[in-house]
Write a protein that holds these residues in place. Structure first.
Motif, PDB file in Angstrom:
ATOM      1  N   TRP A 276       0.845  -1.198   0.000  1.00 13.39           N
ATOM      2  CA  TRP A 276       0.000   0.000   0.000  1.00 13.39           C
ATOM      3  C   TRP A 276       0.875   1.241   0.000  1.00 13.39           C
ATOM      4  O   TRP A 276       1.904   1.314   0.680  1.00 13.39           O
ATOM      5  CB  TRP A 276      -0.889  -0.020   1.242  1.00 13.39           C
ATOM      6  CG  TRP A 276      -1.811   1.166   1.331  1.00 13.39           C
ATOM      7  CD1 TRP A 276      -3.050   1.285   0.808  1.00 13.39           C
ATOM      8  CD2 TRP A 276      -1.547   2.409   1.985  1.00 13.39           C
ATOM      9  NE1 TRP A 276      -3.589   2.516   1.075  1.00 13.39           N
ATOM     10  CE2 TRP A 276      -2.678   3.235   1.812  1.00 13.39           C
ATOM     11  CE3 TRP A 276      -0.453   2.913   2.694  1.00 13.39           C
ATOM     12  CZ2 TRP A 276      -2.757   4.522   2.325  1.00 13.39           C
ATOM     13  CZ3 TRP A 276      -0.532   4.198   3.201  1.00 13.39           C
ATOM     14  CH2 TRP A 276      -1.671   4.983   3.019  1.00 13.39           C
ATOM     15  N   ASN A 277       0.494   2.263  -0.779  1.00 10.63           N
ATOM     16  CA  ASN A 277       1.267   3.506  -0.847  1.00 10.63           C
ATOM     17  C   ASN A 277       0.362   4.646  -1.286  1.00 10.63           C
ATOM     18  O   ASN A 277      -0.815   4.436  -1.594  1.00 10.63           O
ATOM     19  CB  ASN A 277       2.454   3.362  -1.800  1.00 10.63           C
ATOM     20  CG  ASN A 277       2.039   2.959  -3.196  1.00 10.63           C
ATOM     21  OD1 ASN A 277       1.330   3.696  -3.879  1.00 10.63           O
ATOM     22  ND2 ASN A 277       2.454   1.754  -3.620  1.00 10.63           N
ATOM     23  N   LEU A 278       0.934   5.816  -1.307  1.00 11.75           N
ATOM     24  CA  LEU A 278       0.246   7.021  -1.781  1.00 11.75           C
ATOM     25  C   LEU A 278       1.091   7.679  -2.875  1.00 11.75           C
ATOM     26  O   LEU A 278       1.390   8.875  -2.830  1.00 11.75           O
ATOM     27  CB  LEU A 278      -0.002   7.994  -0.629  1.00 11.75           C
ATOM     28  CG  LEU A 278      -1.019   7.557   0.426  1.00 11.75           C
ATOM     29  CD1 LEU A 278      -1.074   8.558   1.567  1.00 11.75           C
ATOM     30  CD2 LEU A 278      -2.411   7.392  -0.198  1.00 11.75           C
ATOM     31  N   ASN A 279       1.466   6.886  -3.865  1.00 16.71           N
ATOM     32  CA  ASN A 279       2.300   7.409  -4.950  1.00 16.71           C
ATOM     33  C   ASN A 279       1.596   8.495  -5.757  1.00 16.71           C
ATOM     34  O   ASN A 279       2.248   9.379  -6.309  1.00 16.71           O
ATOM     35  CB  ASN A 279       2.710   6.272  -5.880  1.00 16.71           C
ATOM     36  CG  ASN A 279       3.759   5.361  -5.267  1.00 16.71           C
ATOM     37  OD1 ASN A 279       4.413   5.735  -4.300  1.00 16.71           O
ATOM     38  ND2 ASN A 279       3.921   4.173  -5.823  1.00 16.71           N
ATOM     39  N   SER A 280       0.265   8.428  -5.834  1.00 20.19           N
ATOM     40  CA  SER A 280      -0.464   9.446  -6.597  1.00 20.19           C
ATOM     41  C   SER A 280      -0.257  10.833  -5.995  1.00 20.19           C
ATOM     42  O   SER A 280      -0.118  11.826  -6.729  1.00 20.19           O
ATOM     43  CB  SER A 280      -1.952   9.096  -6.635  1.00 20.19           C
ATOM     44  OG  SER A 280      -2.479   8.976  -5.324  1.00 20.19           O
TER      45      SER A 280
END
Length: 402
Positions: A28-32
């Motif tokens: 899980w990540n918040l690359n956007s």
């Protein structure tokens, strides 16, 4: 024992909370968020820097030391953004540490280490450029007033503080590789809180002085109150940098006391990115009125764009219409001028140009010359030169003047 160590390297870099299962393949990540903020900040910084350079070139200003610092600052700024994109393409932004293998952690922390050095350099160069230019703007030539010495003191404090932070960051562990590779057990490291907190605290202190310094000088300028308010607001763009630096200080404290380093350091980076971007806005904002002035580069570009668009739209009508204007081919330059005589005479002019011989003496009169009515007999060129004494505020050339 070696087999157990290899198994440990292939395991999670942090023990996951109860109920959480490590996900090494698709964490899980918040690359956007990272892509969006990097793009917006990079485009904004590039736009204002180019706008500043165009405004200086169009007004005939020479290249100063602060311009060189801004270009160097832009280079380290882009380097820090590259570090962010590298993290996004590998582990991801805001990825929890238990979703990363222990063997992959040193390479990520190495990029963070390089990025922190680039961020500190960017912030130091940006503040130096701001203080040097503002002392050039608000200190009259040939004087050394309190504004000048406060600028020099803040510049020295900021430069020494950031250099000390960079030195401490790079000498915090022995051997040096242990700074980013915590799998190395031999050697030692100092407590990073000793230099991380002071390093983050330097910036809001310096920014507060930078914001307050020009306000007193602005309200003492010989301008109307409306213009003073407008110029004052231009120099208050630094409030955004102040807010970002305070938020960065808070997030740095959370990072130092967190075990999930890969997640919390992402917040630190985003606030550093905002602070660096606001530094560019602060140093370029005073030049925005000149850039958007009637005779500025933006106005010239828009005028040229409208002319090109208008020509492209009107081109078909010129071809299809039988009676388009002009109806005849424009005459050549030679058709306008009679170049046979001593003086060039324009053809088809309402006001003729006449050769009027001068008298041989001040008292001699010439009555035999016929002068056409309305003719231009003489042109006069007047040159006005003004000198200002050193220290006169009116001798200053402010960047916001158009």
């Amino acid at each position: 024992m070696s087999h157990n160590f290899e198994n440990r390297l292939d395991g999670p870099a942090l023990q996951p909370p109860i109920g959480e299962v490590p996900n090494f393949q698709n964490p899980w990540n918040l690359n956007s968020i990272g892509h969006f903020t990097n793009a917006i900040c990079l485009l904004s910084s590039t736009f204002v820097v180019v706008l500043r350079m165009l405004a200086k070139l169009s007004s005939g200003k020479k290249f100063e030391i602060e311009d060189a610092l801004i270009l160097a600052c832009m280079g380290t700024y882009c380097g820090s953004i590259w570090c962010s994109y590298h993290i996004i393409s590998t582990a991801g932004l805001f990825t929890h540490q238990w979703d990363i293998r222990l063997r992959d952690l040193p390479s990520l922390f190495y990029v963070h280490h390089v990025g922190s050095n680039l961020i500190a350099t960017t912030l130091s160069l940006g503040k130096a450029a701001i203080l040097i230019e503002w002392s050039r703007i608000f200190v009259p030539r040939g004087t050394r007033d309190s504004f000048y010495w406060i600028c020099k003191a803040v510049l020295a404090f900021s430069s020494i503080g950031n250099i000390a932070y960079i030195v401490a960051e790079n000498m915090s562990c022995f051997p040096h590789k242990r700074i980013w590779d915590k799998t190395i057990l031999e050697g030692y490291c100092i407590d990073s809180e000793i230099f991380q907190i002071p390093g983050a605290l330097i910036n809001p202190i310096c920014i507060a002085f930078i914001i307050a310094l020009p306000q007193r000088a602005i309200w003492r300028l010989n301008m109307s109150s409306e213009k003073k308010i407008g110029v004052s607001l231009l120099f208050l763009v630094g409030l955004l940098a102040l807010g970002s630096s305070i938020a960065r200080l808070v997030e740095t404290f959370k990072y130092l006391h967190s075990t999930d380093k890969t997640f919390t350091i992402s917040n630190v980076y985003l606030w550093c990115l905002a602070e660096m971007t606001c530094n560019f806005l602060a140093i370029c904002a005073p030049w925005s009125p000149k850039a958007f002035a009637k005779n500025g580069p933006i106005s010239h570009f828009m005028t040229s764009f409208r002319i090109r668009v208008g020509q492209s739209r009107s081109q078909p009508s010129l071809v299809t219409k039988s009676h388009s204007w002009p109806s005849q081919k424009p005459p050549a330059v030679a058709d306008y001028w009679d170049v046979t005589g001593t003086y060039h005479r324009m053809k088809d002019t309402i006001v003729p140009l006449v050769r009027y011989p001068s008298a041989t003496s001040a008292n001699e009169q010439r009555d035999d010359i016929t002068v056409p009515r309305g003719a231009i007999l003489m042109t006069t060129e007047i040159t006005v030169a003004t000198n200002h004494a050193a220290g006169d505020p009116s001798n200053q050339d402010y960047p916001w003047t158009t």
